[in-house]
Motif scaffolding. Sequence first.
Motif, short mmCIF file in Angstrom:
data_model
loop_
_atom_site.label_atom_id
_atom_site.label_comp_id
_atom_site.label_asym_id
_atom_site.label_seq_id
_atom_site.Cartn_x
_atom_site.Cartn_y
_atom_site.Cartn_z
N ILE A 1 7.28 1.91 12.32
CA ILE A 1 7.50 2.24 11.08
C ILE A 1 6.71 2.16 10.30
CG2 ILE A 1 9.53 1.38 9.00
CD1 ILE A 1 11.82 1.34 11.44
N LEU A 2 5.98 0.35 10.42
CA LEU A 2 5.01 -0.17 9.01
C LEU A 2 3.86 1.65 9.39
CD1 LEU A 2 4.44 -3.64 9.68
CD2 LEU A 2 5.14 -2.76 7.53
N PHE A 3 3.71 1.64 10.67
CA PHE A 3 2.30 2.86 10.05
C PHE A 3 2.92 4.06 9.45
CE2 PHE A 3 0.38 6.20 12.41
CZ PHE A 3 -1.36 5.68 12.42
N LEU A 4 4.24 4.28 9.49
CA LEU A 4 4.51 5.43 9.23
C LEU A 4 4.99 5.63 7.36
CD1 LEU A 4 7.17 6.88 12.10
CD2 LEU A 4 4.44 7.79 12.16
N VAL A 5 5.01 4.52 7.92
CA VAL A 5 5.44 4.06 5.79
C VAL A 5 3.80 4.03 5.28
CG1 VAL A 5 6.22 2.51 4.09
CG2 VAL A 5 7.52 3.25 6.10
N GLY A 6 3.09 2.70 5.82
CA GLY A 6 1.57 2.72 5.66
C GLY A 6 0.14 3.84 5.26
N VAL A 7 0.39 4.64 5.92
CA VAL A 7 -0.53 5.89 6.53
C VAL A 7 -0.20 6.79 5.10
CG1 VAL A 7 -1.93 7.28 7.51
CG2 VAL A 7 -0.96 6.05 8.76
N PRO A 8 1.09 7.56 4.76
CA PRO A 8 1.76 8.18 3.42
C PRO A 8 1.41 7.23 1.91
CG PRO A 8 3.13 8.54 5.45
CD PRO A 8 2.17 7.11 5.43
N LEU A 9 1.52 6.11 2.25
CA LEU A 9 1.53 5.37 1.30
C LEU A 9 -0.41 6.03 0.68
CD1 LEU A 9 3.92 2.53 0.85
CD2 LEU A 9 3.65 4.53 -0.72
N VAL A 10 -0.88 5.21 1.67
CA VAL A 10 -2.72 5.89 1.53
C VAL A 10 -2.71 6.65 1.13
CG1 VAL A 10 -4.62 5.72 1.93
CG2 VAL A 10 -3.10 3.71 3.19
N LEU A 11 -2.52 7.80 1.63
CA LEU A 11 -3.18 8.93 1.08
C LEU A 11 -1.94 9.28 -0.20
CD1 LEU A 11 -2.40 10.89 5.02
CD2 LEU A 11 -4.51 10.74 3.14
N TRP B 1 -6.63 11.46 -8.24
CA TRP B 1 -7.09 12.45 -8.29
C TRP B 1 -6.04 13.42 -8.85
CZ3 TRP B 1 -6.82 17.40 -5.68
CH2 TRP B 1 -7.59 18.24 -5.92
N ALA B 2 -5.45 14.04 -8.56
CA ALA B 2 -4.63 15.43 -9.14
C ALA B 2 -3.72 15.32 -10.38
CB ALA B 2 -3.28 15.87 -7.69
N LYS B 3 -2.56 14.06 -10.33
CA LYS B 3 -1.64 13.97 -11.48
C LYS B 3 -2.37 13.11 -12.17
CE LYS B 3 2.01 14.43 -8.80
NZ LYS B 3 3.24 13.84 -8.89
N GLU B 4 -4.24 12.57 -11.99
CA GLU B 4 -4.87 11.56 -12.79
C GLU B 4 -4.07 10.34 -13.68
OE1 GLU B 4 -5.96 13.27 -16.32
OE2 GLU B 4 -7.74 14.95 -15.77
N SER B 5 -3.39 9.23 -12.35
CA SER B 5 -2.30 7.96 -11.84
C SER B 5 -3.56 6.95 -12.44
CB SER B 5 -1.38 8.64 -11.69
OG SER B 5 -0.46 7.11 -11.12
N ASN B 6 -3.74 6.55 -13.05
CA ASN B 6 -3.77 4.25 -12.86
C ASN B 6 -3.31 3.97 -11.94
OD1 ASN B 6 -5.52 5.81 -14.85
ND2 ASN B 6 -4.89 4.14 -16.09
N ARG B 7 -2.14 4.53 -11.01
CA ARG B 7 -1.41 3.70 -10.07
C ARG B 7 -0.90 3.56 -8.35
NH1 ARG B 7 4.47 4.69 -11.25
NH2 ARG B 7 4.10 6.90 -11.77
N GLY B 8 -2.47 4.60 -8.82
CA GLY B 8 -2.95 5.05 -6.85
C GLY B 8 -3.27 3.87 -6.43
N ILE B 9 -4.44 2.87 -7.13
CA ILE B 9 -4.75 1.77 -6.00
C ILE B 9 -3.52 0.89 -5.68
CG2 ILE B 9 -4.73 0.52 -8.47
CD1 ILE B 9 -7.04 -0.27 -5.47
N TRP B 10 -2.61 0.76 -6.13
CA TRP B 10 -0.75 0.08 -5.94
C TRP B 10 -0.63 1.04 -4.47
CZ3 TRP B 10 -1.83 -4.30 -7.01
CH2 TRP B 10 -2.82 -4.61 -8.31
N PHE B 11 -0.33 2.03 -4.85
CA PHE B 11 0.26 2.54 -3.57
C PHE B 11 -0.55 2.69 -1.87
CE2 PHE B 11 2.72 4.91 -6.55
CZ PHE B 11 4.33 4.70 -6.78
N SER B 12 -2.28 3.03 -2.63
CA SER B 12 -2.50 2.98 -1.51
C SER B 12 -2.78 1.42 -1.20
CB SER B 12 -4.15 3.07 -2.01
OG SER B 12 -3.66 4.54 -1.79
N GLY B 13 -2.69 0.19 -1.81
CA GLY B 13 -2.69 -0.92 -1.41
C GLY B 13 -1.33 -1.28 -0.56
N PHE B 14 -0.67 -1.19 -1.28
CA PHE B 14 0.63 -1.34 -0.09
C PHE B 14 0.19 -0.42 1.70
CE2 PHE B 14 2.59 -2.98 -3.82
CZ PHE B 14 2.92 -3.88 -3.71
N GLY B 15 -0.11 0.35 1.13
CA GLY B 15 0.57 1.21 2.42
C GLY B 15 -1.25 0.84 3.48
#
Length: 360
Positions: free
Chosen positions: A245-255, A262-276
Motif C-alpha cells: 500500500i505504501l508503494f502504491l500510494v507513494g509512487v503516484p504521489l511522486v508523479l 510542470w503542467a499546472k504551475e503549482s508550488n505545492r508539488g514538492i509536498w506531494f512528491s516529498g510524501f510520495g
Amino acid sequence: MSVVSSVLVFLLFVQGGQTLVGVLGKTDNEKNMIVNSIGRKWEFTFTTLIVFAAGMFAAFPLWYSVSLGGAYYAWKIFLVCFVLQAVSFEFRRKKGNIFGQKTYDWFLTINGFLGTILLGVVVATFFTGSDFIRNEYNLSQWGSSWYGLDILASFTNLSLGFAVLFLARTLGAMYIITNIESDDIIRRARKQTLINGAIFTVFFLYFLVRILIKDGYAYNPETGAVFMESYKYLNNYLQMPVALILFLVGVPLVLYGIFITWAKESNRGIWFSGFGTFATVMSIFWILGYNNTAFYPSYDLQSSLTIQNASSSHYTLTAMSYISLFVPVVITYIYFAWRAVDKTKISEKHMNKEGEHHVY
C-alpha cells in the motif's frame, strides 16, 4: 532505520539543487539566490545522514563493520563528498576565501552528483549483493581489491544511483520554486522538474522491474541458512500488504507532484512528491529487511547479513527503542525550523552581504 532513510532520500533535494545552480541561474546574482535557497536546508540533510550512520552502528554493528570496512573506497569517497559540501556552504563567499567562489561551486556540484549516485548504488547492493566473506567469528574480508568500487560495475546498481540523482534534481527544482522570487528561475525550474522527473522514472522503473523479477536472498528463521528464492522481493510485497500500500500510494504521489508542478504551475508539488518519496523508500526498505530477507546479501550466501545475525545486543536494542520514542520530537523541531527558515523568500536584495540574512 527505514524512517531515517526515507527522510534522508527526500532531503537529498539539497544535493539535487546544487547540481542545478548553473542550469537555473544564468547570472551571478541568480546563482547566489539558488545557493542561498538550498543552503537554508543543507544542515538538515547532513544531520539526517549522521543519524542514519549512528543508528546503523548502534542497531546493526556487524553491517557497519562489514560494509564500511570492506567497501572502504566507495564509502570514503561518499563521505568526502559531504565534507566538501559543508566546507563550501560555510566558506563560499567568506572574506579571505583563498580558493575563490568558483572552487566551492565545483565542490557543491561534485557533492550533488557523486554523493547521490554513490548512495543509490550502495543501497542497490542490498538487493544485488556484495563480494564479501564472513567467518564464524564475524571477521569479514572484501573479495575485490577495489574495496567497494566494484559495485559500480553493475548496471542495476547504477540504475538506482541515477534514479536517486534525478529524483534529487526533481525535488530540488520543486523546492527552489517554493522560496525564490524570480520568474526566470521559476520558469526554468518547472522545465527541469519535467525533464529530470521523466529521466528518474525511466531509471527507477528499470531498477524496480529488475529486483521484482530476480531471485532474492531469503533465510530460514530457524536455522539461519540463507538461500535464493524466486521472485523474493515481489513475494515480499504480496505478503506484506502495508508495504504494498505504501508503494502504491507513494509512487503516484511522486508523479503527481511532478505533473502539477510542470503542467499546472503549482508550488505545492514538492509536498506531494516529498510524501510520495518517503512512502516509497519506506516500502523498499521493508521488503529488503523484513519477511525473512537478508538485508545485506553476499555472493557467498551464508556470509549474508540478516536482522537476526547482524543486530546488536538485546540491551542495546532496548536502549535504541527508547531513544526512538524521541523521533516525533525531532520531526516537530524540523517542522518548526523549516517554517521559520522559509518564512521569507529569497530575492536579489538578500544577496547583499551586509543584509540581515545569512548569505552563502
